[in-house]
Write an enzyme that holds these catalytic residues in place. Sequence first.
Site, PDB file in Angstrom:
ATOM      1  CG  ASP A 486     -22.888  -3.813  -8.087  1.00 14.46           C
ATOM      2  OD1 ASP A 486     -23.082  -4.846  -8.731  1.00 14.46           O
ATOM      3  OD2 ASP A 486     -23.615  -2.812  -8.160  1.00 14.46           O
ATOM      4  CG  ASP A 556     -29.479  -3.690 -11.408  1.00 14.07           C
ATOM      5  OD1 ASP A 556     -29.397  -3.647 -10.168  1.00 14.07           O
ATOM      6  OD2 ASP A 556     -28.513  -3.500 -12.165  1.00 14.07           O
TER       7      ASP A 556
HETATM    8  C1  GLA Z   1     -25.525  -2.175 -10.320  1.00 14.04           C
HETATM    9  C2  GLA Z   1     -26.409  -2.512  -9.144  1.00 14.04           C
HETATM   10  C3  GLA Z   1     -27.312  -1.360  -8.831  1.00 14.04           C
HETATM   11  C4  GLA Z   1     -26.472  -0.150  -8.524  1.00 14.04           C
HETATM   12  C5  GLA Z   1     -25.545   0.150  -9.690  1.00 14.04           C
HETATM   13  C6  GLA Z   1     -24.556   1.233  -9.329  1.00 14.04           C
HETATM   14  O1  GLA Z   1     -26.258  -2.083 -11.491  1.00 14.04           O
HETATM   15  O2  GLA Z   1     -27.129  -3.680  -9.377  1.00 14.04           O
HETATM   16  O3  GLA Z   1     -28.149  -1.660  -7.741  1.00 14.04           O
HETATM   17  O4  GLA Z   1     -25.738  -0.375  -7.346  1.00 14.04           O
HETATM   18  O5  GLA Z   1     -24.801  -0.990 -10.070  1.00 14.04           O
HETATM   19  O6  GLA Z   1     -23.674   1.501 -10.345  1.00 14.04           O
END
Ligand code: GLA
Length: 738
Positions: A486, A556
């Site tokens: 990420d 997301d």
């Molecule tokens: C980002 C990712 C999510 C999750 C969060 C965790 O927003 O896109 O899928 O993994 O971080 O903090």
Amino acid sequence: MAAHITYDGQKQVFHLSNHFLSYLMQVDQHGLLQHLYFGKKIRKYHDERSYPGLDRGFSGNVPSLNVGEQPDRTYSKDMILQEYSGNQTGDYREAGSIIRSDIGSVTVDWRYKGYEIIEGKPNLTKLPQSYVESDDEATTLNITLEDSALKVDAVLTYTIYTDRPVITRSVKLMNKSSATYYLEKIASAQIDFPKQDMEVISLPGAHVRERQIERQKIKHGTYRFESRRGTSSHHMNPFIALVHPDTTEFQGEALGIQLVYSGNHLFSLSKDYIDQTRLIVGINDYDFSWQLKGNSEFQTPEVIMVYSHEGLNDMSNTFHHLLRERVARGKHRFSERPVVINNWEATFMDFDTGKLKSIIDKAAEVGVEMFVLDDGWFGHRDDDTSSLGDWYEYKNKFEDGLGGIAQYAHEKGLKFGLWFEPEMISRDSDLFEQHPDYALQVPDREMTLSRSQYVLDFSRTEVVNNIFQQMIKILDNISLDYVKWDMNRHLTEVWSNAYAPMRQGEIYHRYILGLYDLMERLVERYPNILWEGCSGGGGRFDAGILYYFPQTWTSDNTDAVARLKIQYGTSLAYPISSMTSHVSESPNQQTGRSTTIDMRGDVAMSGVFGYELNLDELPEDELDSVRQQIKFYKKHRKLIQFGKFVRLDSPFVHNTVSWAFISEDQKKVLLFNFKILSEAQPEISVTKLKGLKSDSDYIEPATSEIYGGDELMNIGLYDFPVQQRDFVSSVRYFEALQ
Ligand code: GLA
């Protein structure tokens, strides 16, 4: 038929061609490399693009090579269509390259020096790129331009694939003098188009609203499709398509262009005063400069250009094949991807061994194949204010350690995956305590926080090494099948204490080089791990990342309706096998919208499928749907992940949306239909399939009905039985009988 690159020494014309396309350029009387043509294949060039000269006011002329002779007043760089432009020598359009010399001048004047043709496609060092597996897959042309005053060469590299409508380009600058220069702009590619009606399609967006399709006419002025955020970003994807106003999904010319790069990018388009259009693609010149010492080189990232005269679907299909087959690497690029359950939206960081085991139990029971433990397993991370940079397990959260969860998942027959955010550092972390200077920052200035975290200075090798060492301790000791990588904020205060003041313009790019270095070392060391990119969802969905990781978390935003647009837009440039897509709870956490488990399943199943919710909270009938979805997906995932994706009806245009997956042999077809909002007096729409065999009959096993391929493509099918409710979906499967 093989790809050809020919050079006509008399006319000084280069012709790159294959079955699909031709690309033509010519060295002119002043040694300028002129752009002649990029489009549908032609057999032979007969001078029809000899540039008509005209004496135009306020467009300076190129001095004659013969001393004392008046220049040709009908020839000016200001309107010549050029392959690669310099700066300040009479061409007032956007420059392709700007070099600040040791005397402070920014004048650049490129003239032709020579060429070479190479079988295959040479590697670009330390950068992601498209590649070949054998030399007969492509042919490469290197054309060297020279600025004789600076003693700098620009090597323009063009590779044409043999069996794909694809040309790639990049540029290498070689400083052959002993002086130190500063690159202030260095495009990877430039195309100057003669006057024509042209529109541009781009993919702007935002966090939780990535890659929305926008199409506009190109008028006078300069359009900058760019990122200044240090990453390719949610906000503007490094992709554009140039199309004729009549181009649709199924017909007309489309030229798709992607930059294989994950940092600040720029696609600039400008229409000049005689309606010619210049495209410049490359690293963004915003806050960029690069010290080029005497006798050193600079290599730009690569641009991939796809040509089609059969519309946008055909262009996308070429990108899908190329990115999957010759950009993505490693054993997973062709492997069927497992059905995932990710604990993020189910627990966020509030989990313990008991909760995780119960998710795993339920997941195993319904047929899920991999459990992914998301954020919150390391340091002392209970919320997003701490522990980034401390990649060791959070002991209090696990009864039998992190390894115990991995083992438990494996015992239940599930693969096990883990989340990392390697490029970040929290103020509340051991790493920050020990090395506060590892965070990007400018001395004596406040540090901008975003999601309560800072960005590590990946331009420094020791910082990258520190994270590498920490990660391999986990990866060597925990039995991992998958990693989600990420990146949850953008760059600010971009300054590094490892570089001299004059070199701070290098940090954005050096950050990306550090990132690529770390990714390369890890994917090489752990070839069995399936790697997934992520940046707050799809904030770094680009071909650069795909070179290392074959898939990326698309957004997301897991709301089924919002995902229709996000996935539709993403498919313009990127293959389905790269787009991960999960069912989450309803009402949705990002939009508050309620949709049925069927609709959520059908949208998520149109990508690399999984779940991101607490299965324990689902009522029995929904759990049953989940079991059916997983069964259905496993049966058809090869077709979905690796078949031909065809966009039929766009969520950017209609209330109804449809797309299909068709096997390469045209024998298997999955048709997805969606209706967004319910209407009084609903219209009844018809979907006509494309790309089937006209003379084959297709059976729909679910109903045992048989339809001719010609019927499905010409008469079409009514979308659904009329249903007076919002958010309806259907999936139909057809199989050729012969
Ligand atoms: C980002 C990712 C999510 C999750 C969060 C965790 O927003 O896109 O899928 O993994 O971080 O903090």
